[in-house]
Motif scaffolding. Structure first.
Motif, PDB file in Angstrom:
ATOM      1  N   LEU A   1     -20.356 -13.001  45.153  1.00 25.95           N
ATOM      2  CA  LEU A   1     -20.996 -13.464  46.376  1.00 25.95           C
ATOM      3  C   LEU A   1     -21.419 -14.921  46.256  1.00 25.95           C
ATOM      4  O   LEU A   1     -21.337 -15.692  47.213  1.00 25.95           O
ATOM      5  N   LEU A   2     -21.893 -15.315  45.060  1.00 27.60           N
ATOM      6  CA  LEU A   2     -22.380 -16.672  44.848  1.00 27.60           C
ATOM      7  C   LEU A   2     -21.574 -17.434  43.798  1.00 27.60           C
ATOM      8  O   LEU A   2     -21.774 -18.633  43.623  1.00 27.60           O
ATOM      9  N   THR A   3     -20.697 -16.732  43.101  1.00 29.13           N
ATOM     10  CA  THR A   3     -19.899 -17.349  42.038  1.00 29.13           C
ATOM     11  C   THR A   3     -18.439 -16.990  42.255  1.00 29.13           C
ATOM     12  O   THR A   3     -18.111 -15.810  42.366  1.00 29.13           O
ATOM     13  N   PRO A   4     -17.535 -17.970  42.302  1.00 32.43           N
ATOM     14  CA  PRO A   4     -16.118 -17.650  42.505  1.00 32.43           C
ATOM     15  C   PRO A   4     -15.578 -16.760  41.394  1.00 32.43           C
ATOM     16  O   PRO A   4     -15.950 -16.912  40.220  1.00 32.43           O
ATOM     17  N   TRP A   5     -14.676 -15.835  41.764  1.00 37.65           N
ATOM     18  CA  TRP A   5     -14.121 -14.927  40.766  1.00 37.65           C
ATOM     19  C   TRP A   5     -13.409 -15.683  39.658  1.00 37.65           C
ATOM     20  O   TRP A   5     -13.445 -15.269  38.493  1.00 37.65           O
ATOM     21  N   GLU A   6     -12.798 -16.803  39.969  1.00 42.20           N
ATOM     22  CA  GLU A   6     -12.091 -17.576  38.954  1.00 42.20           C
ATOM     23  C   GLU A   6     -13.041 -18.030  37.846  1.00 42.20           C
ATOM     24  O   GLU A   6     -12.665 -18.060  36.673  1.00 42.20           O
ATOM     25  N   LYS A   7     -14.272 -18.359  38.214  1.00 48.11           N
ATOM     26  CA  LYS A   7     -15.258 -18.772  37.208  1.00 48.11           C
ATOM     27  C   LYS A   7     -15.737 -17.567  36.401  1.00 48.11           C
ATOM     28  O   LYS A   7     -15.933 -17.650  35.188  1.00 48.11           O
ATOM     29  N   ILE A   8     -15.922 -16.433  37.070  1.00 48.78           N
ATOM     30  CA  ILE A   8     -16.303 -15.205  36.370  1.00 48.78           C
ATOM     31  C   ILE A   8     -15.215 -14.831  35.362  1.00 48.78           C
ATOM     32  O   ILE A   8     -15.508 -14.482  34.207  1.00 48.78           O
ATOM     33  N   GLU A   9     -13.965 -14.925  35.782  1.00 47.17           N
ATOM     34  CA  GLU A   9     -12.844 -14.602  34.906  1.00 47.17           C
ATOM     35  C   GLU A   9     -12.827 -15.524  33.684  1.00 47.17           C
ATOM     36  O   GLU A   9     -12.617 -15.064  32.551  1.00 47.17           O
ATOM     37  N   ALA A  10     -13.072 -16.808  33.889  1.00 46.60           N
ATOM     38  CA  ALA A  10     -13.096 -17.759  32.772  1.00 46.60           C
ATOM     39  C   ALA A  10     -14.216 -17.428  31.798  1.00 46.60           C
ATOM     40  O   ALA A  10     -14.047 -17.536  30.567  1.00 46.60           O
ATOM     41  N   ARG A  11     -15.362 -17.006  32.312  1.00 46.58           N
ATOM     42  CA  ARG A  11     -16.489 -16.661  31.449  1.00 46.58           C
ATOM     43  C   ARG A  11     -16.195 -15.396  30.647  1.00 46.58           C
ATOM     44  O   ARG A  11     -16.545 -15.298  29.469  1.00 46.58           O
ATOM     45  N   LEU A  12     -15.555 -14.425  31.292  1.00 45.42           N
ATOM     46  CA  LEU A  12     -15.172 -13.210  30.577  1.00 45.42           C
ATOM     47  C   LEU A  12     -14.210 -13.529  29.440  1.00 45.42           C
ATOM     48  O   LEU A  12     -14.363 -13.035  28.312  1.00 45.42           O
ATOM     49  N   LYS A  13     -13.224 -14.368  29.721  1.00 45.22           N
ATOM     50  CA  LYS A  13     -12.249 -14.734  28.691  1.00 45.22           C
ATOM     51  C   LYS A  13     -12.921 -15.470  27.536  1.00 45.22           C
ATOM     52  O   LYS A  13     -12.637 -15.211  26.359  1.00 45.22           O
ATOM     53  N   GLY A  14     -13.815 -16.402  27.863  1.00 48.91           N
ATOM     54  CA  GLY A  14     -14.494 -17.158  26.822  1.00 48.91           C
ATOM     55  C   GLY A  14     -15.382 -16.281  25.963  1.00 48.91           C
ATOM     56  O   GLY A  14     -15.399 -16.403  24.724  1.00 48.91           O
ATOM     57  N   ALA A  15     -16.131 -15.370  26.590  1.00 51.55           N
ATOM     58  CA  ALA A  15     -17.022 -14.489  25.838  1.00 51.55           C
ATOM     59  C   ALA A  15     -16.240 -13.516  24.962  1.00 51.55           C
ATOM     60  O   ALA A  15     -16.639 -13.216  23.836  1.00 51.55           O
ATOM     61  N   ALA A  16     -15.111 -13.021  25.481  1.00 56.64           N
ATOM     62  CA  ALA A  16     -14.278 -12.119  24.693  1.00 56.64           C
ATOM     63  C   ALA A  16     -13.685 -12.840  23.496  1.00 56.64           C
ATOM     64  O   ALA A  16     -13.660 -12.307  22.377  1.00 56.64           O
ATOM     65  N   ALA A  17     -13.213 -14.066  23.694  1.00 57.86           N
ATOM     66  CA  ALA A  17     -12.619 -14.834  22.598  1.00 57.86           C
ATOM     67  C   ALA A  17     -13.642 -15.141  21.514  1.00 57.86           C
ATOM     68  O   ALA A  17     -13.302 -15.210  20.319  1.00 57.86           O
ATOM     69  N   ALA A  18     -14.917 -15.315  21.909  1.00 62.33           N
ATOM     70  CA  ALA A  18     -15.974 -15.631  20.954  1.00 62.33           C
ATOM     71  C   ALA A  18     -16.603 -14.383  20.323  1.00 62.33           C
ATOM     72  O   ALA A  18     -17.510 -14.497  19.508  1.00 62.33           O
ATOM     73  N   ASP A  19     -16.107 -13.193  20.697  1.00 61.16           N
ATOM     74  CA  ASP A  19     -16.586 -11.924  20.152  1.00 61.16           C
ATOM     75  C   ASP A  19     -18.063 -11.663  20.447  1.00 61.16           C
ATOM     76  O   ASP A  19     -18.785 -11.108  19.630  1.00 61.16           O
ATOM     77  N   PHE A  20     -18.516 -12.113  21.612  1.00 59.36           N
ATOM     78  CA  PHE A  20     -19.856 -11.754  22.058  1.00 59.36           C
ATOM     79  C   PHE A  20     -19.905 -10.280  22.453  1.00 59.36           C
ATOM     80  O   PHE A  20     -18.925  -9.738  22.984  1.00 59.36           O
ATOM     81  N   VAL A  21     -21.045  -9.628  22.233  1.00 59.15           N
ATOM     82  CA  VAL A  21     -21.355  -8.417  22.986  1.00 59.15           C
ATOM     83  C   VAL A  21     -21.560  -8.860  24.433  1.00 59.15           C
ATOM     84  O   VAL A  21     -22.123  -9.925  24.688  1.00 59.15           O
ATOM     85  N   LEU A  22     -21.097  -8.063  25.375  1.00 64.21           N
ATOM     86  CA  LEU A  22     -21.219  -8.408  26.786  1.00 64.21           C
ATOM     87  C   LEU A  22     -22.108  -7.418  27.521  1.00 64.21           C
ATOM     88  O   LEU A  22     -22.014  -6.199  27.307  1.00 64.21           O
ATOM     89  N   CYS A  23     -22.962  -7.939  28.375  1.00 66.82           N
ATOM     90  CA  CYS A  23     -23.709  -7.116  29.316  1.00 66.82           C
ATOM     91  C   CYS A  23     -23.275  -7.530  30.710  1.00 66.82           C
ATOM     92  O   CYS A  23     -23.389  -8.714  31.070  1.00 66.82           O
ATOM     93  N   LEU A  24     -22.757  -6.591  31.472  1.00 70.79           N
ATOM     94  CA  LEU A  24     -22.203  -6.876  32.798  1.00 70.79           C
ATOM     95  C   LEU A  24     -23.115  -6.319  33.885  1.00 70.79           C
ATOM     96  O   LEU A  24     -23.362  -5.117  33.966  1.00 70.79           O
ATOM     97  N   TYR A  25     -23.628  -7.221  34.721  1.00 72.30           N
ATOM     98  CA  TYR A  25     -24.414  -6.836  35.881  1.00 72.30           C
ATOM     99  C   TYR A  25     -23.489  -6.694  37.089  1.00 72.30           C
ATOM    100  O   TYR A  25     -22.407  -7.290  37.148  1.00 72.30           O
ATOM    101  N   ASN A  26     -23.943  -5.939  38.087  1.00 70.62           N
ATOM    102  CA  ASN A  26     -23.225  -5.789  39.360  1.00 70.62           C
ATOM    103  C   ASN A  26     -21.745  -5.456  39.147  1.00 70.62           C
ATOM    104  O   ASN A  26     -20.859  -6.158  39.649  1.00 70.62           O
ATOM    105  N   PRO A  27     -21.440  -4.377  38.429  1.00 72.20           N
ATOM    106  CA  PRO A  27     -20.049  -4.117  38.062  1.00 72.20           C
ATOM    107  C   PRO A  27     -19.154  -3.640  39.203  1.00 72.20           C
ATOM    108  O   PRO A  27     -17.933  -3.732  39.090  1.00 72.20           O
ATOM    109  N   ALA A  28     -19.738  -3.140  40.282  1.00 72.25           N
ATOM    110  CA  ALA A  28     -18.923  -2.647  41.399  1.00 72.25           C
ATOM    111  C   ALA A  28     -19.806  -2.449  42.622  1.00 72.25           C
ATOM    112  O   ALA A  28     -21.025  -2.323  42.527  1.00 72.25           O
ATOM    113  N   SER A  29     -19.171  -2.436  43.785  1.00 74.33           N
ATOM    114  CA  SER A  29     -19.850  -2.130  45.041  1.00 74.33           C
ATOM    115  C   SER A  29     -18.822  -1.563  45.994  1.00 74.33           C
ATOM    116  O   SER A  29     -17.628  -1.482  45.674  1.00 74.33           O
TER     117      SER A  29
END
Length: 244
Positions: free
Chosen positions: A135-163
């Motif tokens: 709603l406030l963040t483009p999906w392309e930016k969300i996708e880039a953040r997911l890729k970066g966090a996965a590559a860095a082996d972060f544990v991830l906490c995902l808010y607002n996973p579906a509606s």
């Protein structure tokens, strides 16, 4: 006089901190999203109550700032922590339009911490919190953040996973993560944290892709070290390994 932006924690307010209770006791008016204020109003029958519906965040903050500028002690209540996807930042932004007022941010337990406690101890090491709402963040930016966090082996906490309008966003996020993480990666999710019907599930990343979640669900994706211990999701910090 003062605007206190208060985190009431997840659920029904049972995790209010001492600072939060003191601020609510001392305020003249309580302002917030209708659902969150309803959780508290019976405990503060002598307070003036003002609410706004969903999607009226700017109106809500402007109302609170104007009340404080008029000389009142105002409590703006937010679910979880007001500085984590809450109203704290917006209150500061809106307050720039008015004469200076005192603003105090009073932290609360965010869903990441509340959900982690239900699951076990998944956030013992470095982690990233990402909202899947576009709603406030483009999906392309969300996708880039997911890729970066996965590559860095972060544990991830995902808010607002579906509606209702975006039922497949968790699936899309899992597809991105599965490109960098094994399908066996330990994951978990908690629905209705701190509320009636609270339920936790531990599963794999491959299984998470097809899990049914909603806006009241918080999702956790482990790192390469995360494991299941007695049914709980645990990410070792490394203390035992250091002693070996």
């Amino acid at each position: 006089m003062k605007l206190s932006v208060i985190g009431i924690g997840p659920g029904g307010g049972i995790d209010l901190t001492g600072r939060a209770r003191a601020a609510l006791d001392g305020c003249d008016a309580i302002i917030g999203y209708t659902v969150y204020v309803d959780l508290l109003k019976n405990d503060y029958p002598d307070k003036e109550i003002k609410t706004t519906p969903m999607r009226k965040e700017v109106d809500r903050c402007r109302m609170a700032v104007e009340e404080a500028a008029a000389g009142r002690n105002v409590a703006m209540v937010c679910s979880g922590d007001p500085g984590v996807y809450g109203m704290a930042g917006l209150c500061y932004e809106v307050a720039q339009e008015y004469a200076p007022i005192e603003i105090e941010v009073i932290p609360g337990i965010t869903a990441a911490c509340g959900g982690a406690a239900v699951l076990g101890a998944p956030l013992m090491h470095d982690f990233a919190v990402i909202s899947l709402s576009d709603l406030l963040t483009p999906w392309e930016k969300i996708e880039a953040r997911l890729k970066g966090a996965a590559a860095a082996d972060f544990v991830l906490c995902l808010y607002n996973p579906a509606s209702h309008k975006r039922p497949d966003y968790l699936q899309r996020a899992c597809d991105i993560l599965l490109a960098a993480k094994p399908a066996e990666t330990v994951c978990g999710f908690v629905r209705s944290i701190g509320r009636e019907g609270e339920a936790a599930t531990v599963l794999t990343l491959g299984e998470l892709r097809d899990a049914e979640v909603d806006m009241f669900t918080t999702v956790f994706v482990g790192n390469s070290q995360t494991k299941v211990i007695n049914g709980k999701m645990v990410t070792p910090r490394g203390y035992l390994q250091r002693e070996q």
